[in-house]
Design an enzyme around this catalytic site. Structure first.
Site, mmCIF file in Angstrom:
data_model
loop_
_atom_site.group_PDB
_atom_site.id
_atom_site.type_symbol
_atom_site.label_atom_id
_atom_site.label_comp_id
_atom_site.label_asym_id
_atom_site.label_seq_id
_atom_site.Cartn_x
_atom_site.Cartn_y
_atom_site.Cartn_z
ATOM 1 N N LYS A 13 9.228 13.760 2.840
ATOM 2 C CA LYS A 13 10.196 12.423 2.659
ATOM 3 C C LYS A 13 11.248 12.793 1.420
ATOM 4 O O LYS A 13 12.234 12.406 1.677
ATOM 5 C CB LYS A 13 9.542 11.128 2.680
ATOM 6 C CG LYS A 13 8.751 11.225 1.576
ATOM 7 C CD LYS A 13 7.833 9.647 1.410
ATOM 8 C CE LYS A 13 6.974 9.435 0.611
ATOM 9 N NZ LYS A 13 6.076 10.332 -0.040
ATOM 10 N N ARG A 88 5.429 1.699 -2.962
ATOM 11 C CA ARG A 88 4.375 2.489 -2.816
ATOM 12 C C ARG A 88 2.895 1.165 -2.637
ATOM 13 O O ARG A 88 2.044 1.776 -2.064
ATOM 14 C CB ARG A 88 3.581 3.305 -4.059
ATOM 15 C CG ARG A 88 4.240 4.514 -4.027
ATOM 16 C CD ARG A 88 3.393 5.580 -3.287
ATOM 17 N NE ARG A 88 3.389 7.027 -3.843
ATOM 18 C CZ ARG A 88 4.044 7.686 -4.372
ATOM 19 N NH1 ARG A 88 5.472 7.582 -4.507
ATOM 20 N NH2 ARG A 88 3.623 9.015 -4.774
ATOM 21 N N ARG A 127 2.992 24.149 -1.937
ATOM 22 C CA ARG A 127 4.101 23.636 -2.592
ATOM 23 C C ARG A 127 4.428 24.247 -4.073
ATOM 24 O O ARG A 127 3.209 24.228 -4.733
ATOM 25 C CB ARG A 127 4.020 22.175 -2.684
ATOM 26 C CG ARG A 127 5.159 21.443 -2.720
ATOM 27 C CD ARG A 127 5.328 20.106 -2.038
ATOM 28 N NE ARG A 127 4.761 18.804 -2.998
ATOM 29 C CZ ARG A 127 5.238 17.740 -2.656
ATOM 30 N NH1 ARG A 127 5.929 17.566 -1.526
ATOM 31 N NH2 ARG A 127 4.941 16.729 -3.297
ATOM 32 N N ARG A 160 2.718 21.634 -9.179
ATOM 33 C CA ARG A 160 2.521 20.645 -10.017
ATOM 34 C C ARG A 160 1.001 20.408 -10.173
ATOM 35 O O ARG A 160 0.364 20.469 -9.195
ATOM 36 C CB ARG A 160 3.211 19.314 -9.461
ATOM 37 C CG ARG A 160 4.902 19.683 -9.624
ATOM 38 C CD ARG A 160 5.622 18.670 -8.939
ATOM 39 N NE ARG A 160 4.995 17.589 -8.253
ATOM 40 C CZ ARG A 160 5.484 16.738 -7.315
ATOM 41 N NH1 ARG A 160 7.036 16.858 -7.111
ATOM 42 N NH2 ARG A 160 5.058 15.531 -6.893
ATOM 43 N N ARG A 171 -4.738 11.553 -3.490
ATOM 44 C CA ARG A 171 -3.448 10.691 -3.121
ATOM 45 C C ARG A 171 -3.479 10.255 -1.835
ATOM 46 O O ARG A 171 -2.888 9.401 -1.524
ATOM 47 C CB ARG A 171 -2.043 11.771 -3.659
ATOM 48 C CG ARG A 171 -2.081 12.211 -4.984
ATOM 49 C CD ARG A 171 -1.200 13.211 -5.191
ATOM 50 N NE ARG A 171 0.484 12.717 -4.969
ATOM 51 C CZ ARG A 171 1.314 13.282 -4.793
ATOM 52 N NH1 ARG A 171 1.257 14.791 -4.888
ATOM 53 N NH2 ARG A 171 2.576 12.972 -4.751
#
Ligand code: AMP
Length: 213
Positions: A13, A88, A127, A160, A171
């Site tokens: 997103k 969120r 990522r 990260r 998450r």
């Protein structure tokens, strides 16, 4: 035009939000980016947020809502914005909704980028991010021109802390518990649209453009 991006962490997103922002000339507002900038700058806000971020937990609503409302009240957001990573939780969405309705406004589109959990875990392991300019890459799907180096600014790319496997799993759990209910929230308001986030990036964007017009 005011747009909310929904979807699990790692659904793509953020990438789509950046494309929308460029294409429609509206700011890309990412609460995650704002928090990371504060962590990097060593601000009090950053120090408070980092403790939650590193565990894959949500920063408390009160703090998050405050920084978001401050950001969208700035001049460049007057003609709209694309929100990435906010809201969120239902309370965050309710505050945003009531602040907008005070001005006779509302979210025009909520776009849910759908990707199954098993794809997410695979994607996030690959990522890589540039902590200097915020660009994100994927070692397989969106590789930088030179391995491990940011195309935009030449900085070394890193994984990260919140993209590490254990954090990703947490998450996802947090996403299902706290964030997924927003799909019903925006569906009830008649603004929800779903796109298939497993498609190639350009096809996802083409589907979004067809929705936004
Ligand atoms: P993101 O880059 O959007 O995945 O955000 C990274 C981290 O920042 C999240 O895992 C949360 O710890 C925190 N965060 C970002 N946006 C929010 C939000 N709207 N509410 C609470 N925490 C947030």
């Amino acid at each position: 035009m005011k747009i909310v991006m929904l979807g699990a962490p790692g659904a793509g997103k953020g990438t789509q939000a950046k494309l929308i922002a460029e294409s429609y000339g509206i700011p890309h507002v990412s609460t995650g980016d704002i928090f990371r900038a504060n962590v990097k700058g060593g601000t009090a806000l950053g120090m408070e947020a980092k403790a939650y971020m590193d565990k894959g937990e949500l920063v408390p609503d009160e703090l998050t809502v405050r920084i978001l409302l401050d950001r969208v009240s700035q001049e460049d957001c007057r003609n709209g914005y694309v929100l990435d990573g906010f809201p969120r939780t239902i309370p965050q969405a309710e505050v945003l909704d009531s602040e907008l309705s005070k001005m006779g406004e509302a979210i025009d589109h909520a776009i849910d980028v759908e990707v199954p959990d098993e794809n997410i875990v695979k994607r996030m392991g690959g990522r890589r991010a540039c902590l200097k300019c915020g660009a994100t890459y994927h070692i397989v799907h969106i590789p930088p021109k030179q391995e491990g180096i940011c195309d935009n600014c030449g900085e070394k790319l890193v994984q990260r802390d919140d993209d590490k496997e254990e954090t990703v799993k947490n998450r996802l759990k947090v996403y299902h518990e706290a964030t997924q209910p927003l799909i019903d929230f925006y569906s009830g308001k008649g603004v929800l649209k779903t796109v298939d986030g497993t498609l190639p990036q350009e096809e996802v964007f083409a589907a979004i453009k067809a929705i936004l017009g």
